[in-house]
Scaffold this motif. Structure first.
Motif, PDB file in Angstrom:
ATOM      1  N   ASP A  18       0.858  -1.179   0.000  1.00 50.67           N
ATOM      2  CA  ASP A  18       0.000   0.000   0.000  1.00 50.67           C
ATOM      3  C   ASP A  18       0.900   1.236   0.000  1.00 50.67           C
ATOM      4  O   ASP A  18       1.596   1.515   0.972  1.00 50.67           O
ATOM      5  N   GLY A  19       0.854   1.984  -1.091  1.00 51.56           N
ATOM      6  CA  GLY A  19       1.700   3.164  -1.212  1.00 51.56           C
ATOM      7  C   GLY A  19       0.956   4.468  -1.020  1.00 51.56           C
ATOM      8  O   GLY A  19       1.457   5.529  -1.401  1.00 51.56           O
ATOM      9  N   ALA A  20      -0.220   4.423  -0.427  1.00 52.69           N
ATOM     10  CA  ALA A  20      -1.044   5.624  -0.270  1.00 52.69           C
ATOM     11  C   ALA A  20      -0.273   6.731   0.448  1.00 52.69           C
ATOM     12  O   ALA A  20       0.349   6.495   1.484  1.00 52.69           O
ATOM     13  N   GLY A  21      -0.328   7.923  -0.130  1.00 49.60           N
ATOM     14  CA  GLY A  21       0.327   9.071   0.466  1.00 49.60           C
ATOM     15  C   GLY A  21       1.800   9.194   0.157  1.00 49.60           C
ATOM     16  O   GLY A  21       2.446  10.157   0.580  1.00 49.60           O
ATOM     17  N   ARG A  22       2.334   8.229  -0.580  1.00 47.34           N
ATOM     18  CA  ARG A  22       3.772   8.256  -0.863  1.00 47.34           C
ATOM     19  C   ARG A  22       4.046   8.561  -2.339  1.00 47.34           C
ATOM     20  O   ARG A  22       3.171   8.439  -3.191  1.00 47.34           O
ATOM     21  N   PHE A  23       5.297   8.941  -2.599  1.00 48.73           N
ATOM     22  CA  PHE A  23       5.725   9.343  -3.936  1.00 48.73           C
ATOM     23  C   PHE A  23       6.775   8.349  -4.430  1.00 48.73           C
ATOM     24  O   PHE A  23       7.715   8.021  -3.699  1.00 48.73           O
ATOM     25  N   ALA A  24       6.608   7.881  -5.648  1.00 44.74           N
ATOM     26  CA  ALA A  24       7.557   6.939  -6.240  1.00 44.74           C
ATOM     27  C   ALA A  24       8.472   7.681  -7.204  1.00 44.74           C
ATOM     28  O   ALA A  24       8.007   8.394  -8.105  1.00 44.74           O
ATOM     29  N   VAL A  25       9.767   7.525  -7.005  1.00 48.99           N
ATOM     30  CA  VAL A  25      10.769   8.127  -7.894  1.00 48.99           C
ATOM     31  C   VAL A  25      11.788   7.060  -8.262  1.00 48.99           C
ATOM     32  O   VAL A  25      11.969   6.081  -7.530  1.00 48.99           O
ATOM     33  N   PRO A  26      12.464   7.215  -9.400  1.00 50.46           N
ATOM     34  CA  PRO A  26      13.530   6.266  -9.725  1.00 50.46           C
ATOM     35  C   PRO A  26      14.600   6.280  -8.639  1.00 50.46           C
ATOM     36  O   PRO A  26      14.821   7.298  -7.971  1.00 50.46           O
ATOM     37  N   GLY A  27      15.278   5.164  -8.456  1.00 48.52           N
ATOM     38  CA  GLY A  27      16.373   5.109  -7.498  1.00 48.52           C
ATOM     39  C   GLY A  27      17.488   6.060  -7.890  1.00 48.52           C
ATOM     40  O   GLY A  27      17.697   6.364  -9.064  1.00 48.52           O
ATOM     41  N   TYR A  28      18.216   6.537  -6.879  1.00 47.11           N
ATOM     42  CA  TYR A  28      19.296   7.488  -7.123  1.00 47.11           C
ATOM     43  C   TYR A  28      20.575   6.753  -7.520  1.00 47.11           C
ATOM     44  O   TYR A  28      20.798   5.601  -7.149  1.00 47.11           O
TER      45      TYR A  28
END
Length: 514
Positions: free
Chosen positions: A88-98
């Protein structure tokens, strides 16, 4: 040039067999065991806001589906794919790994713990900046400790090209060819005279290998750019770039002289590289603490005559030639601002051996005893470094994030690097790009890394806050998806803390804290 001419660059920037760390140590009896990489079960992350660094767009309420380590779907809220593991990713932001594009992790001790420490920061890919024939072989044979708790090893050179490994132009050419045969991804160049440097760059072009590293005093940043040097590290090292940007450029050019850091007779002894490395390890912690006054005076004069118009001209040259830079601001900050109180209490100190910690404290003491005028010059040097990064960014010169650390080096984390880029006036989106799409383009991997898209490697992060709103949010990592494995930050940290690296590649495990 012969191997007798072992160089010290101006401004106190000593470069021996490696920068910031000892030369790669001798291997401990026998090859390490092969390290299997476990397959991840199918995974779906629901209800996240996907951030695309390419255009800065946000896509809320998305599901990311992962199979066999690759992203197979990025769908809306009404499309569901049945998988066993759902997050459950609600409220979170997905970005590519650094991507940390300047590290020395593989040549240190506690390699597994250091790799896990970087992963906990959100680093899912690294460019190792010093290696050896053995390390290249270990990579090919799957013997490096690259588990799901480690970033991917994106690129690695062979042995550093230095006066010890190539003391002439012919030697440099031969070394480049040999490293190509050994499987090196690029050629790392450190201290060199002009002739050997030019030969190495030319031969690397012939072999189809990128070049990266430092510049000798006789080669300006602009000339290196025109020659097709692929990536300049640490803004070029020494006073080179500041002389190039000075209103007194023509007067100052040529005054940054190479010199021997050890007696010349030492260079004729057997095992000279180990002898020199042992003597210079403390200098490598912070070369600025041991700089000779003439080098500091030259740096001061170049900084006092810094001309922003010339700096912008240089930045436009880098942009036009697509010459990349990894400025490693946190490395330069620990070098020039070593008397900042936070370096006495950095969390990374607790992860170091007693001997390493004592050496670092001794170097900090040495720096703090420097004349006030010297430390003021260094403060100005760092301010100009930050200013130059902002100028390069404004001109469109390509840059990547990197720390020049091992994973727990005090003061050299990605969180702090992001903050220094922000101090240079760079917005969070562009910092994100420098850690994601930029490295992907540099490595020729834009189809596999740098974005959350179908077909890309499943290396991405879940952040607790909007990364485009504030630079600190880039470090609000709650979980890392590494090759499809869902790992919470706390879980990764626990692995890093308990792993004493008993099967370390090179060197003994770190003893308990004193």
């Amino acid at each position: 040039m012969t191997r007798r001419r072992f160089l010290v660059l101006g401004g106190g920037a000593l470069v021996a067999a490696a920068v910031g760390f000892p030369a790669t140590r001798a291997l401990r009896g026998g090859d390490p065991a092969r390290v299997p990489f476990p397959a991840a079960p199918p995974l779906r992350v629901d209800d996240v806001t996907v951030v695309d660094p390419a255009d800065g767009s946000r896509h809320p309420h998305r599901s990311i589906v992962v199979r066999e380590g690759r992203i197979t779907a990025v769908t809306g809220p009404d499309v569901h794919t049945d998988v066993a593991h759902v997050v459950d990713g609600a409220g979170r932001f997905a970005v590519p790994g650094y991507n940390n594009m300047h590290v020395h992790t593989m040549q240190g001790t506690r390699t597994r713990a250091h790799l896990a420490t970087m992963l906990a920061e959100g680093v899912t890919g690294i460019r190792q900046m010093a290696a050896s024939k053995d390390l290249l072989r270990y990579r090919a044979e799957g013997r490096l400790p690259l588990t799901e708790y480690a970033p991917a090893l994106l690129a690695m050179p062979g042995a550093l090209l230095s006066p010890f490994t190539a003391g002439s132009a012919d030697d440099a050419r031969a070394q480049v060819t040999r490293q190509k045969e050994q499987g090196a991804d690029f050629i790392k160049i450190v201290v060199y005279d002009r002739e050997s440097f030019l030969a190495a760059v030319d031969q690397a072009h012939r072999e189809g290998l990128p070049t990266a590293g430092h510049l000798p005093p006789e080669v300006s940043v602009a000339e290196a750019s025109r020659l097709g040097y692929s990536c300049v590290e640490h803004l070029g090292t020494g006073s080179n770039i500041w002389i190039s940007c000075s209103t007194e450029r023509d007067t100052l050019w040529g005054r940054e002289k190479p010199a021997l850091p050890v007696p010349s007779w030492v260079l004729d002894l057997p095992f000279v590289e180990k002898v020199s490395a042992g003597r210079t390890n403390k200098m490598l912690i912070n070369p600025a603490a041991f700089a000779a006054e003439p080098a500091v005076a030259l740096l001061r004069q170049a900084l006092d005559t810094f001309d922003e118009a010339r700096a912008r001209e240089l930045a436009r040259t880098l942009a036009a030639n697509r010459t990349w830079q990894t400025p490693t601001l946190v490395r330069l900050r620990t070098q020039y601002l070593a008397d900042a109180p936070e370096y006495r209490r950095d969390p990374g100190l607790s992860l170091m051996s007693c001997e390493e910690r004592a050496d670092r404290r001794e170097v900090l003491d040495t720096f703090e005893k420097l004349p006030a005028t010297t430390r003021e010059t260094y403060r100005k040097a760092y301010e100009t470094c930050v200013r130059m990064v902002g100028i390069c960014h404004a001109a469109g010169a390509p840059m990547m994030t990197g720390t020049d650390g091992q994973g727990d080096t005090p003061g050299q984390t990605m969180r702090l690097e992001f903050a220094q880029w922000a101090a240079a006036g760079i917005e969070p989106l562009d910092i994100l790009r420098a850690a994601t799409t930029g490295p992907a383009a540099y490595l020729g991997r834009s189809g596999r890394t740098g974005r959350i898209a179908v077909g890309a490697d499943a290396d991405f992060l879940l952040l607790d806050a909007d990364p485009l709103a504030e630079v600190a949010n880039l470090s609000a990592v709650s979980a890392v998806i590494r090759a499809g494995h869902h790992l919470t930050r706390d879980r990764i940290r626990s692995v890093a803390e308990r792993d004493t690296d008993g099967d370390d590649i090179e060197g003994p495990a770190v003893p308990a804290c004193c």
